[in-house]
Design a protein around this motif. Structure first.
Motif, PDB file in Angstrom:
ATOM      1  N   HIS A  70       0.860  -1.166  -0.118  1.00  0.00           N
ATOM      2  CA  HIS A  70      -0.074  -0.068  -0.037  1.00  0.00           C
ATOM      3  C   HIS A  70       0.801   1.129   0.123  1.00  0.00           C
ATOM      4  O   HIS A  70       0.480   2.264  -0.786  1.00  0.00           O
ATOM      5  CB  HIS A  70      -0.884   0.058   1.262  1.00  0.00           C
ATOM      6  N   PHE A  71       2.079   1.129   0.755  1.00  0.00           N
ATOM      7  CA  PHE A  71       2.719   2.425   0.742  1.00  0.00           C
ATOM      8  C   PHE A  71       3.469   2.341  -0.547  1.00  0.00           C
ATOM      9  O   PHE A  71       3.656   3.709  -1.068  1.00  0.00           O
ATOM     10  CB  PHE A  71       4.057   2.185   1.894  1.00  0.00           C
ATOM     11  N   ALA A  72       3.805   1.508  -1.075  1.00  0.00           N
ATOM     12  CA  ALA A  72       4.492   1.591  -2.622  1.00  0.00           C
ATOM     13  C   ALA A  72       3.556   2.068  -3.509  1.00  0.00           C
ATOM     14  O   ALA A  72       3.967   2.805  -4.435  1.00  0.00           O
ATOM     15  CB  ALA A  72       5.163  -0.168  -2.763  1.00  0.00           C
ATOM     16  N   LEU A  73       2.469   1.561  -3.332  1.00  0.00           N
ATOM     17  CA  LEU A  73       1.399   2.066  -4.345  1.00  0.00           C
ATOM     18  C   LEU A  73       1.132   3.603  -4.083  1.00  0.00           C
ATOM     19  O   LEU A  73       1.188   4.443  -5.206  1.00  0.00           O
ATOM     20  CB  LEU A  73       0.136   1.545  -4.243  1.00  0.00           C
TER      21      LEU A  73
ATOM     22  N   HIS B 209       2.554  12.244 -10.308  1.00  0.00           N
ATOM     23  CA  HIS B 209       1.895  13.527 -10.252  1.00  0.00           C
ATOM     24  C   HIS B 209       3.023  14.516  -9.648  1.00  0.00           C
ATOM     25  O   HIS B 209       2.791  15.849  -9.498  1.00  0.00           O
ATOM     26  CB  HIS B 209       0.667  13.687  -9.411  1.00  0.00           C
ATOM     27  N   GLY B 210       4.296  14.148  -9.462  1.00  0.00           N
ATOM     28  CA  GLY B 210       5.252  15.141  -8.709  1.00  0.00           C
ATOM     29  C   GLY B 210       5.000  15.400  -7.575  1.00  0.00           C
ATOM     30  O   GLY B 210       5.194  16.701  -7.241  1.00  0.00           O
ATOM     31  N   LEU B 211       4.131  14.962  -6.761  1.00  0.00           N
ATOM     32  CA  LEU B 211       3.872  15.249  -5.249  1.00  0.00           C
ATOM     33  C   LEU B 211       4.787  14.951  -4.169  1.00  0.00           C
ATOM     34  O   LEU B 211       5.151  13.752  -4.437  1.00  0.00           O
ATOM     35  CB  LEU B 211       2.335  14.612  -4.987  1.00  0.00           C
ATOM     36  N   LYS B 212       5.384  15.654  -3.421  1.00  0.00           N
ATOM     37  CA  LYS B 212       6.494  15.505  -2.758  1.00  0.00           C
ATOM     38  C   LYS B 212       6.065  15.007  -1.246  1.00  0.00           C
ATOM     39  O   LYS B 212       6.995  14.542  -0.679  1.00  0.00           O
ATOM     40  CB  LYS B 212       7.120  16.943  -2.570  1.00  0.00           C
ATOM     41  N   VAL B 213       5.028  15.206  -1.033  1.00  0.00           N
ATOM     42  CA  VAL B 213       4.525  14.964   0.450  1.00  0.00           C
ATOM     43  C   VAL B 213       3.914  13.451   0.622  1.00  0.00           C
ATOM     44  O   VAL B 213       2.639  13.435  -0.259  1.00  0.00           O
ATOM     45  CB  VAL B 213       3.648  15.954   1.211  1.00  0.00           C
ATOM     46  N   LEU B 214       4.288  12.284   1.356  1.00  0.00           N
ATOM     47  CA  LEU B 214       3.728  11.229   1.568  1.00  0.00           C
ATOM     48  C   LEU B 214       3.138  10.737   2.983  1.00  0.00           C
ATOM     49  O   LEU B 214       4.219  10.752   3.545  1.00  0.00           O
ATOM     50  CB  LEU B 214       4.550  10.131   1.089  1.00  0.00           C
ATOM     51  N   SER B 215       2.182  11.188   3.374  1.00  0.00           N
ATOM     52  CA  SER B 215       1.652  10.980   4.972  1.00  0.00           C
ATOM     53  C   SER B 215       1.059   9.191   5.014  1.00  0.00           C
ATOM     54  O   SER B 215       0.148   8.864   4.507  1.00  0.00           O
ATOM     55  CB  SER B 215       0.561  11.730   5.134  1.00  0.00           C
TER      56      SER B 215
ATOM     57  N   GLY C 117       9.431   5.836   1.563  1.00  0.00           N
ATOM     58  CA  GLY C 117       9.269   7.234   0.868  1.00  0.00           C
ATOM     59  C   GLY C 117       8.418   8.302   1.874  1.00  0.00           C
ATOM     60  O   GLY C 117       8.300   9.302   1.454  1.00  0.00           O
ATOM     61  N   ALA C 118       8.023   7.669   2.998  1.00  0.00           N
ATOM     62  CA  ALA C 118       7.053   8.725   3.779  1.00  0.00           C
ATOM     63  C   ALA C 118       7.594   9.910   4.098  1.00  0.00           C
ATOM     64  O   ALA C 118       8.945   9.998   4.319  1.00  0.00           O
ATOM     65  CB  ALA C 118       6.643   7.878   5.032  1.00  0.00           C
TER      66      ALA C 118
ATOM     67  N   ASP D 183       8.182   2.166  10.174  1.00  0.00           N
ATOM     68  CA  ASP D 183       9.549   1.849   9.686  1.00  0.00           C
ATOM     69  C   ASP D 183       9.201   1.523   7.848  1.00  0.00           C
ATOM     70  O   ASP D 183      10.152   1.855   7.366  1.00  0.00           O
ATOM     71  CB  ASP D 183      10.247   0.647  10.451  1.00  0.00           C
ATOM     72  N   ALA D 184       8.509   0.552   7.753  1.00  0.00           N
ATOM     73  CA  ALA D 184       8.053   0.301   6.474  1.00  0.00           C
ATOM     74  C   ALA D 184       7.892   1.435   5.578  1.00  0.00           C
ATOM     75  O   ALA D 184       8.069   1.484   4.397  1.00  0.00           O
ATOM     76  CB  ALA D 184       7.076  -0.847   6.335  1.00  0.00           C
ATOM     77  N   ALA D 185       7.227   2.431   6.188  1.00  0.00           N
ATOM     78  CA  ALA D 185       6.775   3.670   5.450  1.00  0.00           C
ATOM     79  C   ALA D 185       7.989   4.376   5.019  1.00  0.00           C
ATOM     80  O   ALA D 185       7.980   4.915   4.055  1.00  0.00           O
ATOM     81  CB  ALA D 185       5.739   4.365   6.395  1.00  0.00           C
ATOM     82  N   ILE D 186       8.639   4.651   6.026  1.00  0.00           N
ATOM     83  CA  ILE D 186      10.022   5.376   5.780  1.00  0.00           C
ATOM     84  C   ILE D 186      10.819   4.768   4.547  1.00  0.00           C
ATOM     85  O   ILE D 186      11.140   5.324   3.821  1.00  0.00           O
ATOM     86  CB  ILE D 186      10.711   5.487   7.128  1.00  0.00           C
TER      87      ILE D 186
END
Length: 228
Positions: free
Chosen positions: A177-180, A188-194, A208-209, A202-205
């Motif tokens: 889900h994080f990879a998706l 879309h060139g979006l820089k913020v991933l919450s 790319g979180a 840890d997996a989210a970081i």
């Protein structure tokens, strides 16, 4: 949980974020810890503020409105994030109160936020929530509709979207889900991933979180939730 426990929890989470960043060759300063203070009273939050934490997440407009104005008088550099489902009729108060809104997920809310941003002249940063697991009980735009929704936010409502947010299904491994979410953001060139919470940041970081939302690892078990 005592004041000391919450401060110790904060320190442990901060260290875990630094360690994960190092493990995955990321700059720790590129990862923002959102301390999720929903359902906790002001007196439980104060020690964490005193320890230097300045970014907090709340789920309910009315609860945040009841406790944060006074806290912000003492800590004016606080950044407050709306991380729970947002009703369109709460858009006025949400724009007044929050610096970042993570849960934009439908046209009616986009319209309400655009109206209030124009009226108030206050411009919270906006993230689109993606329902990566396509769960019917959960908010968020399903992945196949994100492109069109982002386009509508920009062209129809004049909103500037900074990034995306997701909450993976509880029963699924979170990494796909994080990879998706990362893939959609990149398109879309979006820089913020919450993305990422106490059990899986840890997996989210690794994937790319930029913002991890951590509550129980800092504050402990939650009291009974307040009504919205």
């Amino acid at each position: 949980m005592s004041e000391n426990d919450a401060v110790e929890g904060l320190k442990q989470v901060q260290e875990s974020i630094r360690r994960a960043a190092s493990d995955y060759d990321r700059d720790p300063s590129s990862i923002t810890l959102v301390a999720v203070s929903k359902t906790f009273p002001a007196e439980a939050i104060e020690p964490v503020l005193a320890a230097g934490q300045r970014v907090f997440g709340e789920n309910y407009v009315q609860e945040a409105k009841a406790k944060w104005p006074l806290l912000r008088e003492r800590y004016p550099d606080v950044e407050l994030h709306m991380i729970g489902p947002l009703q369109s009729n709460k858009a006025k108060e949400a724009v007044e109160l929050f610096d970042v809104i993570h849960t934009l997920d439908r046209p009616s809310l986009a319209e309400a936020l655009a109206k209030e941003i124009a009226r108030q002249g206050r411009k919270p940063r906006l993230l689109v929530q993606v329902n990566t697991g396509e769960e019917p009980q959960k908010g968020g735009v399903i992945p196949t509709e994100v492109d069109a929704f982002l386009e509508a936010c920009s062209t129809t409502y004049g909103l500037e979207i900074e990034g995306l947010m997701c909450i993976p299904p509880a029963e699924d491994p979170p990494s796909p889900h994080f990879a998706l979410l990362n893939t959609i953001a990149g398109r879309h060139g979006l820089k913020v991933l919450s993305m990422g919470m106490s059990a899986d940041f840890d997996a989210a970081i690794q994937l790319g979180a930029t913002h991890v939302r951590v509550g129980s690892a800092i504050f402990g078990a939650r009291p009974r939730p307040a009504k919205a």
